[in-house]
Design an enzyme around this catalytic site. Structure first.
Site, PDB file in Angstrom:
ATOM      1  N   PHE A 194       0.858  -1.183   0.000  1.00 15.37           N
ATOM      2  CA  PHE A 194       0.000   0.000   0.000  1.00 15.37           C
ATOM      3  C   PHE A 194       0.896   1.234   0.000  1.00 15.37           C
ATOM      4  CE2 PHE A 194      -2.129  -3.478   2.087  1.00 15.37           C
ATOM      5  CZ  PHE A 194      -3.368  -3.501   1.458  1.00 15.37           C
ATOM      6  N   ALA A 224       2.481  -1.701   4.335  1.00 17.20           N
ATOM      7  CA  ALA A 224       2.186  -0.279   4.166  1.00 17.20           C
ATOM      8  C   ALA A 224       3.510   0.458   4.046  1.00 17.20           C
ATOM      9  CB  ALA A 224       1.383   0.247   5.355  1.00 17.20           C
ATOM     10  N   CYS A 225       3.653   1.298   3.034  1.00 19.03           N
ATOM     11  CA  CYS A 225       4.892   2.048   2.830  1.00 19.03           C
ATOM     12  C   CYS A 225       5.182   2.870   4.079  1.00 19.03           C
ATOM     13  CB  CYS A 225       4.760   2.964   1.617  1.00 19.03           C
ATOM     14  SG  CYS A 225       6.206   4.011   1.367  1.00 19.03           S
ATOM     15  N   ILE A 226       6.339   2.662   4.652  1.00 19.57           N
ATOM     16  CA  ILE A 226       6.675   3.301   5.919  1.00 19.57           C
ATOM     17  C   ILE A 226       6.712   4.823   5.816  1.00 19.57           C
ATOM     18  CG2 ILE A 226       9.178   3.037   5.598  1.00 19.57           C
ATOM     19  CD1 ILE A 226       9.293   2.529   8.678  1.00 19.57           C
TER      20      ILE A 226
END
Length: 136
Positions: A40, A82-84
């Protein structure tokens, strides 16, 4: 059978990207294909916020999307990443990131999701046959 990586970039509030990606992943698995991981990025990370309150119809839809992703993840053993960097910019943190921000005292990353960098996106893409993006 094919192996897919899924990239979701559309907002859970303003696009059908999540619903389309879920339907694709479910159908692919039913046909015997595998999903390497779901990543994401951008506004799509909002689905990983466990503090979203279902007040309006779109919020209820978002809460159901979070649960739908978790159910698919558990059933098919699919990592939800999820993209950090985009998650932190939107106030979504895990236990490791709580200490790095004075304003955030508790993690709010939804169960079943992990924070991951673009390196993980590259790895999942390299280990699958195709990358499918769902934007909005």
């Amino acid at each position: 059978m094919a192996s897919f990586s899924i990239l979701v970039t559309g907002s859970p509030f303003q696009s059908g990207a999540h619903q389309s990606a879920l339907r694709f992943a479910e159908a692919a698995c039913l046909l015997g294909n595998s999903i390497e991981a779901v990543f994401f990025y951008g506004e799509a990370v909002l689905v990983a916020n466990k503090l979203i309150q279902p007040i309006e119809s779109t919020s209820k839809q978002q809460a159901n999307l979070t649960q739908s992703w978790l159910a698919l993840s558990i059933q098919q053993k699919i990592p939800l990443m999820a993209c950090i960097s985009t998650a932190i910019r939107r106030g979504i943190v895990d236990d490791d990131e709580v200490g790095s921000n004075d304003n955030i005292t508790q993690p709010n990353l939804a169960e079943g999701f992990i924070l991951a960098g673009l390196g993980e996106l590259a790895e999942m893409t390299a280990s699958s046959n195709k990358l499918i993006e769902f934007g909005g």
